[in-house]
Scaffold this active site. Structure first.
Site, PDB file in Angstrom:
ATOM      1  N   LYS A   1      -3.745   6.626  -1.966  1.00 22.66           N
ATOM      2  CA  LYS A   1      -4.629   5.474  -2.184  1.00 22.66           C
ATOM      3  C   LYS A   1      -5.910   5.600  -1.366  1.00 22.66           C
ATOM      4  CE  LYS A   1      -1.720   2.273  -0.776  1.00 22.66           C
ATOM      5  NZ  LYS A   1      -0.594   3.156  -0.405  1.00 22.66           N
TER       6      LYS A   1
ATOM      7  N   ARG B   1       0.056  14.662   7.346  1.00 22.15           N
ATOM      8  CA  ARG B   1      -1.194  13.894   7.347  1.00 22.15           C
ATOM      9  C   ARG B   1      -1.793  13.809   8.745  1.00 22.15           C
ATOM     10  NH1 ARG B   1      -1.494   8.025   4.569  1.00 22.15           N
ATOM     11  NH2 ARG B   1      -0.212   7.260   6.278  1.00 22.15           N
TER      12      ARG B   1
HETATM   13  P1  AMP Z   1      -1.577   1.638   5.874  1.00 23.01           P
HETATM   14  O1  AMP Z   1      -2.735   2.243   6.570  1.00 23.01           O
HETATM   15  O2  AMP Z   1      -1.935   1.013   4.564  1.00 23.01           O
HETATM   16  O3  AMP Z   1      -0.424   2.597   5.746  1.00 23.01           O
HETATM   17  O4  AMP Z   1      -1.067   0.437   6.804  1.00 23.01           O
HETATM   18  C1  AMP Z   1      -0.601   0.683   8.123  1.00 23.01           C
HETATM   19  C2  AMP Z   1       0.165  -0.499   8.647  1.00 23.01           C
HETATM   20  O5  AMP Z   1      -0.693  -1.653   8.701  1.00 23.01           O
HETATM   21  C3  AMP Z   1       1.351  -0.948   7.807  1.00 23.01           C
HETATM   22  O6  AMP Z   1       2.504  -0.191   8.079  1.00 23.01           O
HETATM   23  C4  AMP Z   1       1.481  -2.401   8.258  1.00 23.01           C
HETATM   24  O7  AMP Z   1       2.041  -2.486   9.539  1.00 23.01           O
HETATM   25  C5  AMP Z   1       0.028  -2.826   8.379  1.00 23.01           C
HETATM   26  N1  AMP Z   1      -0.500  -3.352   7.093  1.00 23.01           N
HETATM   27  C6  AMP Z   1      -1.480  -2.793   6.325  1.00 23.01           C
HETATM   28  N2  AMP Z   1      -1.702  -3.534   5.229  1.00 23.01           N
HETATM   29  C7  AMP Z   1      -0.856  -4.582   5.283  1.00 23.01           C
HETATM   30  C8  AMP Z   1      -0.591  -5.695   4.434  1.00 23.01           C
HETATM   31  N3  AMP Z   1      -1.266  -5.873   3.266  1.00 23.01           N
HETATM   32  N4  AMP Z   1       0.357  -6.585   4.821  1.00 23.01           N
HETATM   33  C9  AMP Z   1       1.031  -6.427   5.971  1.00 23.01           C
HETATM   34  N5  AMP Z   1       0.853  -5.385   6.809  1.00 23.01           N
HETATM   35  C10 AMP Z   1      -0.086  -4.463   6.482  1.00 23.01           C
END
Ligand code: AMP
Ligand code: ZN
Length: 220
Positions: free
Chosen positions: A14, A128
């Protein structure tokens, strides 16, 4: 107006695709994960609240997350559209997003779902490497080259996100399946979902996404 919501498991690509689309369409890439990591780095109040959840690989509570995205989507650079990456991740977040977009006079025009099999997700996450300065991601099977980040003129240090370790990885994928995967049917029922095979190369997935987006409808 392009209102793009990218769906897909952690490691589906993404973020990588959002960066490319953002350049192409000249609309902002809004990554909730990047927003949290930035707040944690800058030790803001929001960052302090979110940190424990990110460390464990848990979702940050909806109220905190929705408030943060609300503020970001209200900024003027979203006038021509936005690409959401990592938000919404729960049905209540999707409902809140619909409400918020109505208030802002915007809408979702398409929800591409980037599909990748679980085995490949784990493999991708363990390779990654993320730039400390700009958040760009790179894939290296072992130690990355010493030059660091190669995005534009950035030379930031590359690190492996602590939530990319094998246990937290598995936990994040499980939470994805339980809480986020139901959004696939949610957006399918709204007629917004389009599936893309995310196991192709980065440029080919980008090409597929562009094709989809160019044929997406406008807001009512
Ligand atoms: P990502 O970079 O999208 O993998 O997000 C990293 C971390 O941020 C996730 O594992 C959650 O702890 C938090 N996080 C990101 N987006 C969300 C969301 N929409 N709702 C809740 N937690 C989020
Ligand atoms: Zn960088």
């Amino acid at each position: 107006m392009y209102g793009i919501v990218l769906l897909g498991a952690p490691g589906a690509g993404k973020g990588t695709q959002a960066v490319l689309l953002s350049k192409d369409l000249r609309i902002p890439h809004i990554s909730s994960g990047d927003l949290f990591r930035e707040n944690i780095k800058n030790q803001t109040e929001l960052g302090k609240q979110a940190q424990q959840y990110l460390d464990r690989g848990d979702l940050v509570p909806d109220e905190i997350t929705i408030g943060m995205v609300r503020e970001r989507l209200s900024r003027p650079d979203t006038a021509r559209g936005f690409i959401l990456d990592g938000f919404p991740r729960t049905i209540p977040q999707a409902d809140a997003l619909a409400q918020l977009l109505r208030e802002l006079g915007k809408c979702i025009t398409i929800v591409p779902y980037i599909r990748v099999r679980e085995r490949m997700l784990m493999e991708r996450l363990s390779h990654r490497w993320t730039c400390r300065d700009c958040g760009a991601v790179f894939s290296y099977e072992s130690v990355p080259p010493r030059e660091g980040c190669k995005k534009d003129v950035c030379t930031g240090e590359l690190y492996q996100r602590s939530d990319d370790n094998p246990e937290t990885q598995a936990r994040r994928i499980r939470i994805y399946q339980e809480q986020t995967a139901p959004l696939i049917d949610y957006y399918r029922n709204l007629g917004l979902l389009r599936e893309v095979n995310g196991e192709h190369t980065i440029p080919y997935v980008h090409h597929l996404l562009r094709q989809l987006i160019m044929t997406s409808h406008e807001c009512d």
